[in-house]
Design an enzyme around this catalytic site. Structure first.
Site, PDB file in Angstrom:
ATOM      1  N   GLY A  42     -53.299 -65.311  34.707  1.00 27.21           N
ATOM      2  CA  GLY A  42     -54.073 -64.229  35.323  1.00 27.21           C
ATOM      3  C   GLY A  42     -55.086 -63.628  34.358  1.00 27.21           C
ATOM      4  N   LYS A  98     -55.880 -71.940  46.271  1.00 31.18           N
ATOM      5  CA  LYS A  98     -56.520 -70.941  47.119  1.00 31.18           C
ATOM      6  C   LYS A  98     -57.909 -70.526  46.666  1.00 31.18           C
ATOM      7  CE  LYS A  98     -52.256 -68.582  48.436  1.00 31.18           C
ATOM      8  NZ  LYS A  98     -51.542 -67.348  48.091  1.00 31.18           N
TER       9      LYS A  98
HETATM   10  C1  3PG Z   1     -48.230 -63.663  33.109  1.00 33.65           C
HETATM   11  O1  3PG Z   1     -47.446 -64.572  32.845  1.00 33.65           O
HETATM   12  O2  3PG Z   1     -49.049 -63.727  34.050  1.00 33.65           O
HETATM   13  C2  3PG Z   1     -48.235 -62.469  32.221  1.00 33.65           C
HETATM   14  O3  3PG Z   1     -47.138 -62.482  31.363  1.00 33.65           O
HETATM   15  C3  3PG Z   1     -48.307 -61.204  33.021  1.00 33.65           C
HETATM   16  O4  3PG Z   1     -47.202 -61.119  33.875  1.00 33.65           O
HETATM   17  P1  3PG Z   1     -47.361 -60.348  35.266  1.00 33.65           P
HETATM   18  O5  3PG Z   1     -48.316 -61.158  36.085  1.00 33.65           O
HETATM   19  O6  3PG Z   1     -45.979 -60.279  35.845  1.00 33.65           O
HETATM   20  O7  3PG Z   1     -47.946 -58.991  34.963  1.00 33.65           O
HETATM   21 MG    MG Z   2     -49.326 -63.245  36.205  1.00 34.81          MG
END
Ligand code: 3PG
Ligand code: MG
Length: 395
Positions: A375, A202
């Site tokens: 992320g 995306k």
């Molecule tokens: C991930 O794997 O992206 C991190 O551990 C954070 O997890 P979350 O996106 O559920 O906050």
């Molecule tokens: Mg995440």
């Protein structure tokens, strides 16, 4: 951003409350299928126990809903994996701030390790609750953040807990220090040419990253399904490819802003079904026939991208070029990985899909750094500041 690390403090006879990211994938039998995040936290954990400190580890796993189906999010398998990797017994508490955690914290001896149950089993974790944070921090002498994958979050254990520590030391672990060194420092003062490779499904996930990197990179190479949205923006035909119709205007703006810096595929490897043994055809970009979808960059694009990458002195890569899990549509991603391996630039691979791709294709040990954050690494590439890192003690 020089933060104190766990090496800067003396943990002997002290309790170190360490936030790790043990949010690891589990299979149906609750086996850890990728232990990289646990492995990468070992140096910080060992550094404390080998100097006679006690470690209380806290993490989340997944996104439990509190609806009764949460057992599959237990951190117990991760604690077992840690014990195996450490080669020593690891205690596990079946709660976070309850009776079991209290008893096991009290029983923890110097050199010992305790893992608390999933922080997100308590709603106070996501909401950043101060009372929950105070209960976690209670009795700890040192706070250590070694949870890079979660550093873009403001969950209680990331922000409210270090705040609750008051004047006590708050340091980073070695993993967080290394991630910051690569993702932030190397990017702030890159050796040039500085090339970014961005792929994945995306455009919407990567807009801010593309915008930020266009401002600091010499070239930004686009691959993955988001290339088809760019193709639409140029008036191309995309057949049955995955596209985001509502992001076409935005793609137009990015093309305009990017000028020569933004490189788009010149050809596309397509299939008539989402499978490795479908009928395949390589076409010029923007000329995907009806009944076909783009599944990888084409060979001409792969060659151009490989040349560009080989000449680079700093490389940042986030998102595969095609469906790398499904040969032969792994060819584009492989070509880019090979070019990184052949070149001599500093290479930084984002977590998530890109990390999985270099791992699966066998290039993980030929790059400078593979992030443990999906992320979080994207957020760093967007130029975001992390509250969870900012509040750690300066050197
Ligand atoms: C991930 O794997 O992206 C991190 O551990 C954070 O997890 P979350 O996106 O559920 O906050
Ligand atoms: Mg995440």
């Amino acid at each position: 951003m020089a933060k104190k690390t766990i090496a800067d403090i003396d943990p002997s006879g002290k309790t170190v409350l360490m936030r790790v990211d043990f949010n690891v994938p589990l299979d149906d039998n609750q086996n850890v299928t990728d232990d990289r995040r646990i492995n990468m936290a070992l140096p910080s954990i060992k550094s404390v126990i080998e100097r006679g400190g006690r470690v209380i580890l806290m993490s989340h796993l997944g996104r439990p809903k509190g609806d009764g189906g949460d057992a599959k999010y237990s951190l117990k398998p991760a604690a077992a994996k840690l014990a195996e990797l450490l080669g020593q017994e690891v205690a596990f508490a079946t709660d976070t701030i309850g009776d079991d955690a209290g008893a096991k914290r009290a029983a923890l001896a110097d050199g010992g390790v305790l893992v608390l149950e999933n922080l997100r089993f308590n709603a106070g974790e996501k909401s950043g609750d101060a009372d929950f944070a105070a209960a976690l921090a209670d009795g700890a002498d040192i706070y250590c953040n070694d949870a890079f994958g979660t550093c873009h979050r403001t969950d209680a254990s990331m922000v409210a807990v270090p705040q609750a520590m008051g004047d006590k030391p708050k340091v980073s672990g070695f993993l967080v220090a290394k991630e910051i060194e690569y993702l932030s420092d190397a990017i702030a003062k890159p050796e040039r040419p500085f090339v970014a490779i961005l792929g994945g499904a995306k455009v919407s996930d990567k807009i801010t990253v593309i915008e930020n990197l266009l401002g600091i990179c010499d070239k930004v190479l686009i691959g993955g399904a988001m290339a088809y949205t760019f193709s639409l923006a140029q008036g191309g035909q995309v057949g049955g490819s995955l596209v985001e119709e509502d992001k076409v205007d935005l793609a137009k703006q990015l093309i305009e802003r990017g000028g020569d810096k933004l490189m788009l595929p010149v050809d596309t490897h397509c299939g008539d079904a989402f499978s490795g043994d479908c009928n395949k055809v390589v076409v010029e970009a923007g000329k995907i026939p009806d009944g076909y979808e783009g599944l990888d960059i084409g060979p001409k694009t792969a060659a151009i991208y490989a040349e560009t990458v080989k000449a680079a002195k700093t490389i940042v890569w986030n998102g595969p070029m095609g469906v790398f899990e499904m040969p032969p549509f792994d060819a584009g991603t492989k070509a880019v990985a090979q070019a990184i391996a052949d070149g001599d630039g500093t290479s930084i691979i984002g977590g998530g899909d890109s990390a999985a791709a270099v791992q699966q294709l066998g290039f993980a040990d030929q790059v400078s750094h593979v992030s443990t954050g999906g992320g979080a690494s994207l957020a760093m590439l967007e130029g975001q500041e992390f509250a969870a890192v900012n509040l750690l003690d300066e050197k």
